[in-house]
Scaffold this motif. Structure first.
Motif, PDB file in Angstrom:
ATOM      1  N   VAL A  51      -3.780   2.860 -21.974  1.00 42.05           N
ATOM      2  CA  VAL A  51      -3.490   2.049 -20.791  1.00 42.05           C
ATOM      3  C   VAL A  51      -4.373   2.511 -19.640  1.00 42.05           C
ATOM      4  O   VAL A  51      -4.778   3.680 -19.586  1.00 42.05           O
ATOM      5  CB  VAL A  51      -1.995   2.133 -20.379  1.00 42.05           C
ATOM      6  N   VAL A  52      -4.671   1.586 -18.742  1.00 40.34           N
ATOM      7  CA  VAL A  52      -5.518   1.874 -17.584  1.00 40.34           C
ATOM      8  C   VAL A  52      -4.822   1.365 -16.328  1.00 40.34           C
ATOM      9  O   VAL A  52      -4.324   0.233 -16.296  1.00 40.34           O
ATOM     10  CB  VAL A  52      -6.904   1.190 -17.724  1.00 40.34           C
ATOM     11  N   TYR A  53      -4.778   2.220 -15.306  1.00 46.02           N
ATOM     12  CA  TYR A  53      -4.242   1.852 -13.998  1.00 46.02           C
ATOM     13  C   TYR A  53      -5.403   1.887 -13.001  1.00 46.02           C
ATOM     14  O   TYR A  53      -6.100   2.908 -12.887  1.00 46.02           O
ATOM     15  CB  TYR A  53      -3.166   2.831 -13.539  1.00 46.02           C
ATOM     16  N   GLY A  54      -5.626   0.788 -12.295  1.00 45.88           N
ATOM     17  CA  GLY A  54      -6.696   0.728 -11.302  1.00 45.88           C
ATOM     18  C   GLY A  54      -6.164   0.422  -9.915  1.00 45.88           C
ATOM     19  O   GLY A  54      -5.016  -0.002  -9.755  1.00 45.88           O
ATOM     20  N   GLY A  55      -7.033   0.601  -8.914  1.00 44.03           N
ATOM     21  CA  GLY A  55      -6.618   0.388  -7.529  1.00 44.03           C
ATOM     22  C   GLY A  55      -5.664   1.471  -7.061  1.00 44.03           C
ATOM     23  O   GLY A  55      -4.764   1.207  -6.244  1.00 44.03           O
ATOM     24  N   ILE A  56      -5.841   2.685  -7.573  1.00 43.48           N
ATOM     25  CA  ILE A  56      -4.930   3.796  -7.277  1.00 43.48           C
ATOM     26  C   ILE A  56      -5.491   4.684  -6.173  1.00 43.48           C
ATOM     27  O   ILE A  56      -6.695   4.974  -6.124  1.00 43.48           O
ATOM     28  CB  ILE A  56      -4.691   4.644  -8.550  1.00 43.48           C
ATOM     29  N   GLU A  57      -4.632   5.122  -5.289  1.00 45.72           N
ATOM     30  CA  GLU A  57      -4.964   6.141  -4.292  1.00 45.72           C
ATOM     31  C   GLU A  57      -4.042   7.348  -4.509  1.00 45.72           C
ATOM     32  O   GLU A  57      -3.006   7.234  -5.179  1.00 45.72           O
ATOM     33  CB  GLU A  57      -4.778   5.602  -2.875  1.00 45.72           C
ATOM     34  N   ASN A  58      -4.465   8.474  -3.931  1.00 45.84           N
ATOM     35  CA  ASN A  58      -3.636   9.690  -4.011  1.00 45.84           C
ATOM     36  C   ASN A  58      -3.205   9.974  -5.457  1.00 45.84           C
ATOM     37  O   ASN A  58      -2.012   9.995  -5.778  1.00 45.84           O
ATOM     38  CB  ASN A  58      -2.400   9.566  -3.116  1.00 45.84           C
ATOM     39  N   LEU A  59      -4.179  10.178  -6.320  1.00 45.09           N
ATOM     40  CA  LEU A  59      -3.888  10.439  -7.725  1.00 45.09           C
ATOM     41  C   LEU A  59      -2.963  11.648  -7.869  1.00 45.09           C
ATOM     42  O   LEU A  59      -3.150  12.685  -7.223  1.00 45.09           O
ATOM     43  CB  LEU A  59      -5.191  10.708  -8.492  1.00 45.09           C
ATOM     44  N   ARG A  60      -1.976  11.518  -8.747  1.00 47.02           N
ATOM     45  CA  ARG A  60      -1.021  12.597  -8.995  1.00 47.02           C
ATOM     46  C   ARG A  60      -1.267  13.293 -10.335  1.00 47.02           C
ATOM     47  O   ARG A  60      -0.521  14.193 -10.700  1.00 47.02           O
ATOM     48  CB  ARG A  60       0.411  12.051  -8.967  1.00 47.02           C
ATOM     49  N   VAL A  61      -2.273  12.824 -11.055  1.00 53.92           N
ATOM     50  CA  VAL A  61      -2.603  13.427 -12.350  1.00 53.92           C
ATOM     51  C   VAL A  61      -4.098  13.707 -12.388  1.00 53.92           C
ATOM     52  O   VAL A  61      -4.869  13.197 -11.570  1.00 53.92           O
ATOM     53  CB  VAL A  61      -2.219  12.495 -13.524  1.00 53.92           C
ATOM     54  N   LYS A  62      -4.502  14.516 -13.368  1.00 56.25           N
ATOM     55  CA  LYS A  62      -5.922  14.811 -13.538  1.00 56.25           C
ATOM     56  C   LYS A  62      -6.273  14.732 -15.019  1.00 56.25           C
ATOM     57  O   LYS A  62      -5.395  14.775 -15.893  1.00 56.25           O
ATOM     58  CB  LYS A  62      -6.258  16.194 -12.991  1.00 56.25           C
ATOM     59  N   GLU A 103       0.847  -1.195   0.000  1.00 56.62           N
ATOM     60  CA  GLU A 103       0.000   0.000   0.000  1.00 56.62           C
ATOM     61  C   GLU A 103       0.886   1.250   0.000  1.00 56.62           C
ATOM     62  O   GLU A 103       1.851   1.352   0.754  1.00 56.62           O
ATOM     63  CB  GLU A 103      -0.911   0.010   1.226  1.00 56.62           C
ATOM     64  N   GLY A 104       0.533   2.163  -0.881  1.00 57.43           N
ATOM     65  CA  GLY A 104       1.288   3.413  -0.962  1.00 57.43           C
ATOM     66  C   GLY A 104       2.437   3.392  -1.957  1.00 57.43           C
ATOM     67  O   GLY A 104       3.092   4.415  -2.170  1.00 57.43           O
ATOM     68  N   ALA A 135     -11.434  -6.540  -7.241  1.00 59.63           N
ATOM     69  CA  ALA A 135     -10.479  -7.654  -7.232  1.00 59.63           C
ATOM     70  C   ALA A 135     -11.158  -8.881  -6.640  1.00 59.63           C
ATOM     71  O   ALA A 135     -10.936  -9.260  -5.496  1.00 59.63           O
ATOM     72  CB  ALA A 135      -9.241  -7.281  -6.434  1.00 59.63           C
ATOM     73  N   ASP A 136     -12.025  -9.490  -7.422  1.00 56.74           N
ATOM     74  CA  ASP A 136     -12.868 -10.603  -6.972  1.00 56.74           C
ATOM     75  C   ASP A 136     -12.030 -11.747  -6.417  1.00 56.74           C
ATOM     76  O   ASP A 136     -11.205 -12.336  -7.103  1.00 56.74           O
ATOM     77  CB  ASP A 136     -13.704 -11.088  -8.161  1.00 56.74           C
ATOM     78  N   GLY A 137     -12.263 -12.065  -5.128  1.00 58.60           N
ATOM     79  CA  GLY A 137     -11.586 -13.198  -4.501  1.00 58.60           C
ATOM     80  C   GLY A 137     -10.226 -12.862  -3.924  1.00 58.60           C
ATOM     81  O   GLY A 137      -9.683 -13.627  -3.137  1.00 58.60           O
ATOM     82  N   ILE A 138      -9.645 -11.738  -4.353  1.00 58.39           N
ATOM     83  CA  ILE A 138      -8.320 -11.365  -3.840  1.00 58.39           C
ATOM     84  C   ILE A 138      -8.307  -9.886  -3.446  1.00 58.39           C
ATOM     85  O   ILE A 138      -7.309  -9.209  -3.563  1.00 58.39           O
ATOM     86  CB  ILE A 138      -7.207 -11.624  -4.886  1.00 58.39           C
ATOM     87  N   SER A 139      -9.463  -9.393  -2.996  1.00 59.48           N
ATOM     88  CA  SER A 139      -9.576  -7.976  -2.674  1.00 59.48           C
ATOM     89  C   SER A 139      -9.082  -7.646  -1.269  1.00 59.48           C
ATOM     90  O   SER A 139      -9.196  -6.516  -0.819  1.00 59.48           O
ATOM     91  CB  SER A 139     -11.039  -7.519  -2.828  1.00 59.48           C
ATOM     92  N   ASP A 140      -8.571  -8.669  -0.567  1.00 59.95           N
ATOM     93  CA  ASP A 140      -8.110  -8.423   0.796  1.00 59.95           C
ATOM     94  C   ASP A 140      -6.669  -7.929   0.830  1.00 59.95           C
ATOM     95  O   ASP A 140      -6.093  -7.777   1.905  1.00 59.95           O
ATOM     96  CB  ASP A 140      -8.241  -9.700   1.629  1.00 59.95           C
ATOM     97  N   ARG A 141      -6.070  -7.679  -0.321  1.00 54.70           N
ATOM     98  CA  ARG A 141      -4.691  -7.194  -0.357  1.00 54.70           C
ATOM     99  C   ARG A 141      -4.574  -6.031  -1.339  1.00 54.70           C
ATOM    100  O   ARG A 141      -5.351  -5.927  -2.294  1.00 54.70           O
ATOM    101  CB  ARG A 141      -3.734  -8.324  -0.753  1.00 54.70           C
ATOM    102  N   THR A 142      -3.618  -5.172  -1.095  1.00 55.65           N
ATOM    103  CA  THR A 142      -3.410  -4.044  -2.003  1.00 55.65           C
ATOM    104  C   THR A 142      -2.737  -4.541  -3.277  1.00 55.65           C
ATOM    105  O   THR A 142      -1.851  -5.397  -3.228  1.00 55.65           O
ATOM    106  CB  THR A 142      -2.542  -2.958  -1.347  1.00 55.65           C
ATOM    107  N   GLN A 143      -3.164  -3.999  -4.375  1.00 57.30           N
ATOM    108  CA  GLN A 143      -2.633  -4.442  -5.665  1.00 57.30           C
ATOM    109  C   GLN A 143      -2.860  -3.384  -6.732  1.00 57.30           C
ATOM    110  O   GLN A 143      -3.716  -2.510  -6.589  1.00 57.30           O
ATOM    111  CB  GLN A 143      -3.300  -5.757  -6.082  1.00 57.30           C
TER     112      GLN A 143
END
Length: 209
Positions: free
Chosen positions: A156-167, A121-122, A187-195
């Motif tokens: 390209v697509v980036y998902g699961g992002i926090e603290n976006l640095r672009v707009k 995370e982060g 993240a079906d079935g594996i959403s318990d971890r950051t990715q």
């Protein structure tokens, strides 16, 4: 057709020598004939040809041969982008790749358009390719996502992002930071971890990295 300058000069000399030979022959005949007018006329031709030869020699002395090197062919086709131009943003085996998978939650097969990479995370995520940000914000499946138009119908697509640095609307370069890794509910079935979720598209077709 363009010939080398030295070839042209040689041809000029050869022609002038031939003219001089013919003129000298005519000059001799004129002298035998005894006509002063004919002698003077032929002598004038000889002087003109000699002057032309001297002029060529002066040009060759003042303007030495110049070698022209042809530059690169600007008509060569420009290389097109391929999936290899969009490498994974992280060097690690994905938890899930592109393709169909069975969803335990929905009890059905679904299509997964990208790859999910386990990341702390982060962790900072950098763009794998420059382009224009066409969307940066919330997504019902990917949490927060960043979508980039990379040209030639690639995106390209980036998902699961926090603290976006672009707009949306930003022009970014390769290796620019787009945000930090977080959680996403899709993240079906594996959403318990950051990715990090990462997709590469050519038109409407998801690409396998």
């Amino acid at each position: 057709m363009n010939f080398p300058r030295r070839w042209k000069t040689t041809a000029i000399y050869s022609a002038m020598i031939l003219i001089l030979g013919l003129t000298a022959f005519t000059y001799g005949l004129a002298r035998l004939d005894g006509s002063e007018e004919a002698v003077n006329g032929v002598a004038g031709v000889v002087n003109s040809v000699e002057g032309a030869v001297n002029g060529v020699e002066e040009v060759e002395t003042v303007n030495p041969e110049i070698t022209i090197t042809q530059g690169p062919d600007t008509n060569l086709p420009v290389p097109q982008k391929c999936v290899g131009d969009f490498p994974s943003p992280v060097q690690i085996e994905p938890l899930r790749g592109v393709g169909n998978y069975y969803s335990e939650n929905l009890k059905a097969y679904l299509f997964h358009a990208g790859a999910d990479y386990p990341q702390a995370e982060g962790a900072m995520i950098r763009a794998t390719h420059g382009g224009k940000v066409t969307y940066a914000g919330a997504d019902p499946i990917l949490g927060q996502k960043v979508e980039i138009d990379c040209g030639e119908n690639w995106r390209v697509v980036y998902g699961g992002i926090e603290n976006l640095r672009v707009k949306t609307g930003d022009e970014i370069k390769e290796n620019d930071i787009v945000g930090q890794v977080g959680y996403y509910s899709g993240a079906d079935g594996i959403s318990d971890r950051t990715q990090l979720h990462y997709e590469v598209w050519k038109g409407n077709e998801a690409q396998v990295q």
